[in-house]
Design a protein around this motif. Sequence first.
Motif, PDB file in Angstrom:
ATOM      1  N   VAL A  36       0.926  -1.361  -0.006  1.00 25.55           N
ATOM      2  CA  VAL A  36      -0.445  -0.126   0.046  1.00 25.55           C
ATOM      3  C   VAL A  36       1.071   0.798   0.050  1.00 25.55           C
ATOM      4  CG1 VAL A  36      -1.845  -1.027   1.031  1.00 25.55           C
ATOM      5  CG2 VAL A  36      -0.347  -0.229   2.296  1.00 25.55           C
ATOM      6  N   ALA A  37      -0.266   2.132  -0.282  1.00 29.14           N
ATOM      7  CA  ALA A  37       0.809   3.563  -0.450  1.00 29.14           C
ATOM      8  C   ALA A  37       1.179   4.175   0.981  1.00 29.14           C
ATOM      9  CB  ALA A  37       0.810   4.444  -1.221  1.00 29.14           C
ATOM     10  N   GLY A  38       2.030   4.502   1.726  1.00 30.06           N
ATOM     11  CA  GLY A  38       2.073   5.567   3.051  1.00 30.06           C
ATOM     12  C   GLY A  38       2.319   6.848   2.795  1.00 30.06           C
ATOM     13  N   HIS A  39       1.521   7.167   3.884  1.00 32.00           N
ATOM     14  CA  HIS A  39       1.064   8.825   3.795  1.00 32.00           C
ATOM     15  C   HIS A  39       2.748   9.994   3.864  1.00 32.00           C
ATOM     16  CE1 HIS A  39       0.835  12.514   6.179  1.00 32.00           C
ATOM     17  NE2 HIS A  39       1.343  12.146   6.840  1.00 32.00           N
ATOM     18  N   ASP A  40       3.922   9.253   3.754  1.00 30.64           N
ATOM     19  CA  ASP A  40       5.053   9.699   3.858  1.00 30.64           C
ATOM     20  C   ASP A  40       5.593   9.668   2.309  1.00 30.64           C
ATOM     21  OD1 ASP A  40       5.900   7.093   3.744  1.00 30.64           O
ATOM     22  OD2 ASP A  40       7.511   8.215   5.754  1.00 30.64           O
ATOM     23  N   GLY A  41       4.412   8.749   1.600  1.00 25.23           N
ATOM     24  CA  GLY A  41       5.381   8.434  -0.171  1.00 25.23           C
ATOM     25  C   GLY A  41       6.066   7.372  -0.374  1.00 25.23           C
ATOM     26  N   SER A  42       6.274   6.977   0.976  1.00 28.88           N
ATOM     27  CA  SER A  42       6.816   5.212   0.481  1.00 28.88           C
ATOM     28  C   SER A  42       5.674   4.069   0.082  1.00 28.88           C
ATOM     29  CB  SER A  42       7.637   5.222   1.868  1.00 28.88           C
ATOM     30  OG  SER A  42       6.910   4.296   2.961  1.00 28.88           O
ATOM     31  N   THR A  43       6.641   3.012  -0.070  1.00 30.02           N
ATOM     32  CA  THR A  43       5.762   1.893   0.023  1.00 30.02           C
ATOM     33  C   THR A  43       5.664   1.283   0.895  1.00 30.02           C
ATOM     34  OG1 THR A  43       6.744   1.784  -2.463  1.00 30.02           O
ATOM     35  CG2 THR A  43       5.439  -0.438  -1.012  1.00 30.02           C
ATOM     36  N   LEU A  95       3.434  -2.213   3.583  1.00 30.10           N
ATOM     37  CA  LEU A  95       3.685  -3.380   3.749  1.00 30.10           C
ATOM     38  C   LEU A  95       1.951  -3.785   4.952  1.00 30.10           C
ATOM     39  CD1 LEU A  95       3.952  -6.373   2.308  1.00 30.10           C
ATOM     40  CD2 LEU A  95       5.516  -6.219   4.550  1.00 30.10           C
ATOM     41  N   GLU A 113       7.885   0.240   5.858  1.00 31.24           N
ATOM     42  CA  GLU A 113       9.240  -0.002   4.575  1.00 31.24           C
ATOM     43  C   GLU A 113       9.981  -0.289   5.286  1.00 31.24           C
ATOM     44  OE1 GLU A 113      10.266   2.984   1.209  1.00 31.24           O
ATOM     45  OE2 GLU A 113       9.900   0.727  -0.039  1.00 31.24           O
ATOM     46  N   PHE A 158      -7.001   8.116   5.081  1.00 32.15           N
ATOM     47  CA  PHE A 158      -7.370   8.012   3.778  1.00 32.15           C
ATOM     48  C   PHE A 158      -8.348   6.871   3.393  1.00 32.15           C
ATOM     49  CE2 PHE A 158      -2.969   9.045   5.269  1.00 32.15           C
ATOM     50  CZ  PHE A 158      -2.653  10.193   4.456  1.00 32.15           C
ATOM     51  N   ILE A 189      -1.877   9.510  -3.386  1.00 31.96           N
ATOM     52  CA  ILE A 189      -0.778   9.477  -2.690  1.00 31.96           C
ATOM     53  C   ILE A 189      -0.241   8.645  -3.835  1.00 31.96           C
ATOM     54  CG2 ILE A 189       1.051   8.381  -0.159  1.00 31.96           C
ATOM     55  CD1 ILE A 189      -1.749   8.187   0.736  1.00 31.96           C
ATOM     56  N   ASP A 190       1.016   9.366  -3.837  1.00 31.56           N
ATOM     57  CA  ASP A 190       1.993   9.122  -4.543  1.00 31.56           C
ATOM     58  C   ASP A 190       3.382   8.292  -3.935  1.00 31.56           C
ATOM     59  OD1 ASP A 190       0.735  10.548  -6.582  1.00 31.56           O
ATOM     60  OD2 ASP A 190       2.122  12.197  -6.301  1.00 31.56           O
ATOM     61  N   ILE A 191       4.127   7.066  -4.663  1.00 34.03           N
ATOM     62  CA  ILE A 191       4.990   6.755  -3.785  1.00 34.03           C
ATOM     63  C   ILE A 191       6.515   7.085  -4.736  1.00 34.03           C
ATOM     64  CG2 ILE A 191       3.961   5.343  -2.532  1.00 34.03           C
ATOM     65  CD1 ILE A 191       4.304   3.216  -4.166  1.00 34.03           C
ATOM     66  N   LEU A 214      10.230  -1.672  -1.077  1.00 32.63           N
ATOM     67  CA  LEU A 214       9.610  -2.574  -1.595  1.00 32.63           C
ATOM     68  C   LEU A 214       8.339  -2.283  -2.134  1.00 32.63           C
ATOM     69  CD1 LEU A 214       7.076  -2.085   2.727  1.00 32.63           C
ATOM     70  CD2 LEU A 214       8.232  -4.213   1.359  1.00 32.63           C
ATOM     71  N   GLN A 246      -0.638   5.686  -6.008  1.00 30.60           N
ATOM     72  CA  GLN A 246      -0.730   4.652  -5.417  1.00 30.60           C
ATOM     73  C   GLN A 246      -1.934   4.602  -4.408  1.00 30.60           C
ATOM     74  OE1 GLN A 246       0.596   2.114  -6.680  1.00 30.60           O
ATOM     75  NE2 GLN A 246       0.207   3.503  -8.354  1.00 30.60           N
ATOM     76  N   PHE A 253       7.422  14.995  -1.796  1.00 30.91           N
ATOM     77  CA  PHE A 253       6.045  15.299  -2.379  1.00 30.91           C
ATOM     78  C   PHE A 253       5.662  16.516  -1.965  1.00 30.91           C
ATOM     79  CE2 PHE A 253       5.036  12.382   1.665  1.00 30.91           C
ATOM     80  CZ  PHE A 253       3.934  13.644   1.572  1.00 30.91           C
TER      81      PHE A 253
END
Lengths: 73, 552
Positions: free
Chosen positions: A16-23, A25, A43, B265, B300-302, B311, B409, B440
């Motif tokens: 899933v997409a994290g609030h801080d722009g990271s991926t 789990l 992450e 969200f 949200i962009d990653i 990940l 994403q 971002f």
Amino acid sequence: MSPRADEAIIVAADLVAGHDGSTELLVRLRHPNGAEAPVVLDEETGLRLMKNCGAAALGELVGQSWRRIVEGS
Amino acid sequence: MFDVIVRNGLVVDGSGAEAFRADVAVKDGRIAAVGQVAGEARQVIDAGGRVVAPGFIDPHTHFDVQLLWDGAAKPALAHGVTCIVPGNCSLSLAPLRASDRRQVVGMFQQIEEMPPEAFTTAFEWTWEDFAGYRAAIEKALSINVAPLVGHSVIRLWVMGPAAQERAATAGEIAAMQDLLRECLDAGAVGLSTSFVDVDENGRPVPSRFAQFEELDALCAVLGEYDRMLQCVPEFYATDITIARIDQLAELSLKHNIPTTFSPLFDTSAVPDNAPRAIARVEEQFARGARVWPQMQTRPIDISFSLLRPSLFFARLPRWVRILRQPLAERMASLRDPETVAKLVRDLGPDGGEAMMGRLVVRGGDAAPADLVGKTLSEVSKARGQVPAQALIDLSLENGLDVAFLSAGQGHQSTDRIGPMLAHPLVHIGASDGGAHLASFSTYGDTGYLFSEFVRKSGALSLEQAVAKITGETADIWGLKDRGRLQPGLAADIVVFDPDTIDREAELPAFDMPSDGMRYVRAARGVDTVLVNGQVAYAAGAYTNAKAGVVCV
């Protein structure tokens, strides 16, 4: 290390997409009483879980103990 | 003689009422008339074909530091935002003893990702108390500021290092109450707290050490002033978020205060998350509580690079194994033709077009400037490669320090999010403006509201959307002088093209102190912005007007 019958196990894992722009789990835990709940791991924790489980793919997390999430934290 | 008349515009007055064609006259910083205005003005703005609306209010920002050298909170003002709320998530720059500055700077850097020079060369620390901070920013404001005071810094002032170690004593809680009163007297519009944030060392911020009794006592003070409590709940867990909603509701009812929590969200991985939270909010409002969930408009962009494990590749076992290697070994593997051939094959017959083709080269790092903003599909075609091969080679050519962005994403389903944004109890906000600078862009959410949810999906009417980010926001926060085009109120006005207002593409900018980098989005379709009756932005440029105030 096999999970014990009386502890929560991972039954699904997804990205899933994290609030801080990271991926991040998202793992779904099934508790011994049958209840299921999602847990979102950042992450760093997600990568550590995969390493702890020796997993190279998300599917390999299924069946693992919830304890693997906190190992080495 | 008026100061300004905005003529012939389609007036959307912030109340939610149907738009109407009218003039808006301004005198002495206030709206003097709305209708067919006779008479002259020193400045006439032709708004034919344009919407004339109250300036937008952004209720969740972290511009605390930037305001000390940039009174416009750029680019917020250019997007039509005329009032910002900094000091969210338990962190503000006052009250703050000189001896505690380094500690709080670390917390700010964790959420803002601002370069260290921003705190050492861009301004002088002239204050310790809240009134002093207010005076420091008030010198050159182009935008209005409705500041929160942070629970963590209040705690740090009273408890020192113990603020990040233990619960407060009764005496310390009483001292915090007195300090909060002092801040509210000096212009704070409320208190922010957090159950989530950490400092630069991963330690919980001070507010997270508070027992409920402490928060309850501080809310009693907010009740004396009818002021807001903002809270960051454990938004990654639905059940805990709901428990926090219940807790906020109890505080709201007991002390008769408004409360708001952010972020909320929507995610396809947990589709019942936002609906359950909103349902609980409905229940609590029915009891008389005020618990406003803040939802952002933007998806949200990653982003990731091959410089460190991500990940993003978790569905590709071979990629995971290679990227988990130490840097030197990883680069060697990525240079090995046989290994790379296998990595590319893992993406399937299209060479990664489906999975990676839409990735965008971000910039702000070692990426060649001419590739910034291009998709990996475009880059790979120009190089005569498949996307996976281009991603590896482009990364290797630049020391792996090339960031790629995967847009939309999370929080990305317009069909689901539109109705939630339109919900009467959902507060549009949570932009985080001025935070996450190196990750971002946190600007342009208002433009995206109009482009995506008014024009494209029709989830909100033009009037509804304007009301959400003006009149309704002012009502929620008790900003009695703002949010509507109504005679007597402050003349915060935005003139925009309803057919084009939007946010531009995200790009790196090097406009932070010491050429520090941040990601920004320029505004599209915003013609003119007035703050307290003065033109602060027009024809794509900021003016020298400094009419912004700390507003309560």
